[in-house]
Design a protein around this motif. Structure first.
Motif, PDB file in Angstrom:
ATOM      1  N   LYS A   1       0.827  -1.207   0.000  1.00  0.00           N
ATOM      2  CA  LYS A   1       0.000   0.000   0.000  1.00  0.00           C
ATOM      3  C   LYS A   1       0.863   1.259   0.000  1.00  0.00           C
ATOM      4  CE  LYS A   1      -3.734   2.431   2.252  1.00  0.00           C
ATOM      5  NZ  LYS A   1      -4.573   2.597   3.404  1.00  0.00           N
ATOM      6  N   ARG A   2       1.882   1.298   0.837  1.00  0.00           N
ATOM      7  CA  ARG A   2       2.770   2.472   0.874  1.00  0.00           C
ATOM      8  C   ARG A   2       3.485   2.657  -0.456  1.00  0.00           C
ATOM      9  NH1 ARG A   2       4.914   0.937   6.555  1.00  0.00           N
ATOM     10  NH2 ARG A   2       5.937  -0.530   5.242  1.00  0.00           N
ATOM     11  N   GLN A   3       3.934   1.563  -1.055  1.00  0.00           N
ATOM     12  CA  GLN A   3       4.630   1.656  -2.343  1.00  0.00           C
ATOM     13  C   GLN A   3       3.688   2.158  -3.435  1.00  0.00           C
ATOM     14  OE1 GLN A   3       7.551  -2.091  -1.547  1.00  0.00           O
ATOM     15  NE2 GLN A   3       7.037  -1.701  -3.648  1.00  0.00           N
ATOM     16  N   PHE A   4       2.471   1.648  -3.486  1.00  0.00           N
ATOM     17  CA  PHE A   4       1.515   2.071  -4.500  1.00  0.00           C
ATOM     18  C   PHE A   4       1.149   3.543  -4.313  1.00  0.00           C
ATOM     19  CE2 PHE A   4      -0.429  -2.398  -5.444  1.00  0.00           C
ATOM     20  CZ  PHE A   4       0.803  -2.835  -5.864  1.00  0.00           C
ATOM     21  N   GLU A   5       1.004   3.987  -3.068  1.00  0.00           N
ATOM     22  CA  GLU A   5       0.703   5.397  -2.815  1.00  0.00           C
ATOM     23  C   GLU A   5       1.855   6.294  -3.259  1.00  0.00           C
ATOM     24  OE1 GLU A   5      -0.296   5.294   1.346  1.00  0.00           O
ATOM     25  OE2 GLU A   5      -2.414   4.865   0.927  1.00  0.00           O
ATOM     26  N   GLU A   6       3.076   5.830  -3.079  1.00  0.00           N
ATOM     27  CA  GLU A   6       4.241   6.587  -3.548  1.00  0.00           C
ATOM     28  C   GLU A   6       4.291   6.592  -5.078  1.00  0.00           C
ATOM     29  OE1 GLU A   6       7.329   9.105  -2.851  1.00  0.00           O
ATOM     30  OE2 GLU A   6       5.974   8.277  -1.347  1.00  0.00           O
ATOM     31  N   ALA A   7       3.964   5.466  -5.691  1.00  0.00           N
ATOM     32  CA  ALA A   7       3.970   5.359  -7.154  1.00  0.00           C
ATOM     33  C   ALA A   7       2.945   6.296  -7.787  1.00  0.00           C
ATOM     34  CB  ALA A   7       3.694   3.921  -7.584  1.00  0.00           C
TER      35      ALA A   7
END
Length: 153
Positions: A45-51
């Motif tokens: 989730k954190r990675q997708f939000e950063e992406a």
């Protein structure tokens, strides 16, 4: 006597895609693909939000629906871990006017609930363009489209 040369601050504006080196587009696309294609359930989730910060319409709305919605639920419910290994010898860049497309080839491995699935040949195609630059995006490169193709190896 000490003389320091301080370059002028970049003025607001837009670069022309042809003036930006290929390496900048490849780096931006690599950062994005690493965020969405290699993850563990605890950090997806954190990675997708950063992406999503790298995206621009029309890709942004589709990403929110697909990746932050459907895909994130599937990752959580199956405890899926995924690793994408980019083959740097097969990275390609294509320039079409103001659009730049970077294509990565590599192997994608998934582990679902502790069980490793067979490796799959994957291709990610990232389409980018430039918008007015800003302090967090000095070249103004944004992603306007992404496609992935997966075949069994």
């Amino acid at each position: 006597e000490t003389i320091l040369k301080v370059p002028a601050r970049p003025l607001p504006g837009t670069y022309v895609a042809q003036d930006i080196p290929d390496t900048e587009f490849i780096e931006q696309a690599t950062n994005f693909v690493n965020l969405i294609a290699t993850y563990q359930p605890q950090v997806a989730k954190r990675q997708f939000e950063e992406a999503q910060k790298l995206l621009w319409e029309p890709a942004l709305a589709q990403f929110k629906q697909d990746m932050l919605g459907t895909e994130l639920r599937a990752i959580s419910s199956t405890s899926r871990t995924q690793i994408f290994y980019i083959d740097p010898t097969k990275t390609a860049i294509e320039r079409n006017g103001q659009e730049v497309i970077v294509t990565f080839n590599g192997d994608r491995s998934k582990i679902i609930a502790g069980k490793e699935l067979p490796s799959v040949l994957s291709i990610y195609s990232i389409t980018m363009r430039v918008i007015p630059r800003n302090p967090t995006n000095p070249f103004g490169i944004v992603i306007t489209d992404m496609k992935s193709i997966n075949d069994k190896v």
